[in-house]
Scaffold this active site. Sequence first.
Site, PDB file in Angstrom:
ATOM      1  CD  GLU A   1      33.926  -8.923  42.025  1.00  0.00           C
ATOM      2  OE1 GLU A   1      33.458  -9.421  40.992  1.00  0.00           O
ATOM      3  OE2 GLU A   1      33.487  -9.185  43.158  1.00  0.00           O
TER       4      GLU A   1
ATOM      5  CE  LYS B   1      26.640 -12.805  47.904  1.00  0.00           C
ATOM      6  NZ  LYS B   1      28.036 -12.725  47.699  1.00  0.00           N
TER       7      LYS B   1
HETATM    8  N1  PSU Z   1      28.658 -11.279  45.811  1.00  0.00           N
HETATM    9  C1  PSU Z   1      28.192 -10.007  45.728  1.00  0.00           C
HETATM   10  N2  PSU Z   1      28.282  -9.358  44.561  1.00  0.00           N
HETATM   11  C2  PSU Z   1      28.834  -9.944  43.460  1.00  0.00           C
HETATM   12  C3  PSU Z   1      29.339 -11.283  43.570  1.00  0.00           C
HETATM   13  C4  PSU Z   1      29.235 -11.897  44.758  1.00  0.00           C
HETATM   14  O1  PSU Z   1      27.679  -9.483  46.684  1.00  0.00           O
HETATM   15  O2  PSU Z   1      28.859  -9.315  42.405  1.00  0.00           O
HETATM   16  C5  PSU Z   1      30.007 -11.919  42.391  1.00  0.00           C
HETATM   17  C6  PSU Z   1      31.528 -12.010  42.622  1.00  0.00           C
HETATM   18  O3  PSU Z   1      32.170 -11.688  41.411  1.00  0.00           O
HETATM   19  C7  PSU Z   1      31.736 -13.480  42.935  1.00  0.00           C
HETATM   20  C8  PSU Z   1      30.652 -14.121  42.106  1.00  0.00           C
HETATM   21  O4  PSU Z   1      33.012 -13.953  42.586  1.00  0.00           O
HETATM   22  O5  PSU Z   1      29.540 -13.258  42.249  1.00  0.00           O
HETATM   23  C9  PSU Z   1      30.325 -15.514  42.575  1.00  0.00           C
HETATM   24  O6  PSU Z   1      29.496 -16.110  41.639  1.00  0.00           O
HETATM   25  P1  PSU Z   1      29.182 -17.673  41.748  1.00  0.00           P
HETATM   26  O7  PSU Z   1      28.398 -17.812  43.016  1.00  0.00           O
HETATM   27  O8  PSU Z   1      28.392 -17.957  40.527  1.00  0.00           O
HETATM   28  O9  PSU Z   1      30.513 -18.367  41.772  1.00  0.00           O
END
Ligand code: PSU
Length: 308
Positions: free
Chosen positions: A29, A163
């Site tokens: 990604e 996380k």
């Molecule tokens: N967790 C991480 N690093 C990241 C992300 C999540 O440790 O960069 C990113 C991923 O791309 C994930 C996104 O899909 O954050 C999720 O964002 P949101 O919680 O806004 O959906």
Amino acid sequence: MSKPWDKYLDILPETRQALEQGKAVVALESTIISHGMPYPDNLECAANCEKIVREHGAIPATIAILKGRVKIGVTWEELEYLANAKDVVKCSRRDLAAILAQGQDGATTVAATMILADRAGIRFFATGGVGGVHRGAENSMDISADLTELQTTGVCVVSAGIKSILDIGRTLEYLETLGVPVAAFGQDKFPAFYTPDSEFDAPLRLDTPEAVARMLKVKWDFALQGGVIIGNPIDGKYAMPSEKINGAIEEALRRADVKRITGKAITPFLLDTVKELTGGESLEANKHLVYGNAALAADIAAAFAALK
Ligand code: PSU
Ligand code: MN
């Protein structure tokens, strides 16, 4: 047979050939590059992931949107651009169409990367952490679109678990509701990103890449649409002491609350604040857990290719 979305995709020749020959390909990604880590760690991490995927017998395809074109695999120049650019939009499912129509740059989240990987014919994907149900979601209703994507899009996502900036228990419950298989790789507990264990038992335990591949084959043969999460625990060498990381996460959550950070900004804010509070230690852990995921995703992709 050509599909209506083909005209939006730029697939690198090497990747196209691998897909046509049914070889192992692993998607990576780009939100993690543009919004998840600072420069130059992001560039180092992205480049190492591609290298590790190759060492494990698969072709890497970092996915991003540049000037309204979907890149299935990026060049070194494009990777450098993504790692440095300040105005790349964080692109999830709902943002995709507008970013493409307006010719913008987009760094794809897990959800958007899954969609684009699927349209290109890629079924394996390595990331750091997937989004989930945020703590306090009973009030904010902040639940990542990554979860609903897993319900519909048939990609195997290898992550280091959920996380602990998120509500791990509620995330696992929600994934059950959505019918998404969730497995821990090689252990009973579901991993918690910076630490190998969370307090939650994983719904399923799989011990080898072959076992994961066989499960995926049956799932997809049965047209049980949707993806799976493989929770790959961080290598103990790089794990964070749980008191230290949990303290930093609590403090980061307090700061986000005071600053009223919400929506798509919250995950990048929390990651950055945790990094600052741990003196960069969380960033080192983050890089290493992604490397482990890149290796496992490639092993699973190779095992799946060998099944057919
Ligand atoms: N967790 C991480 N690093 C990241 C992300 C999540 O440790 O960069 C990113 C991923 O791309 C994930 C996104 O899909 O954050 C999720 O964002 P949101 O919680 O806004 O959906
Ligand atoms: Mn959110």
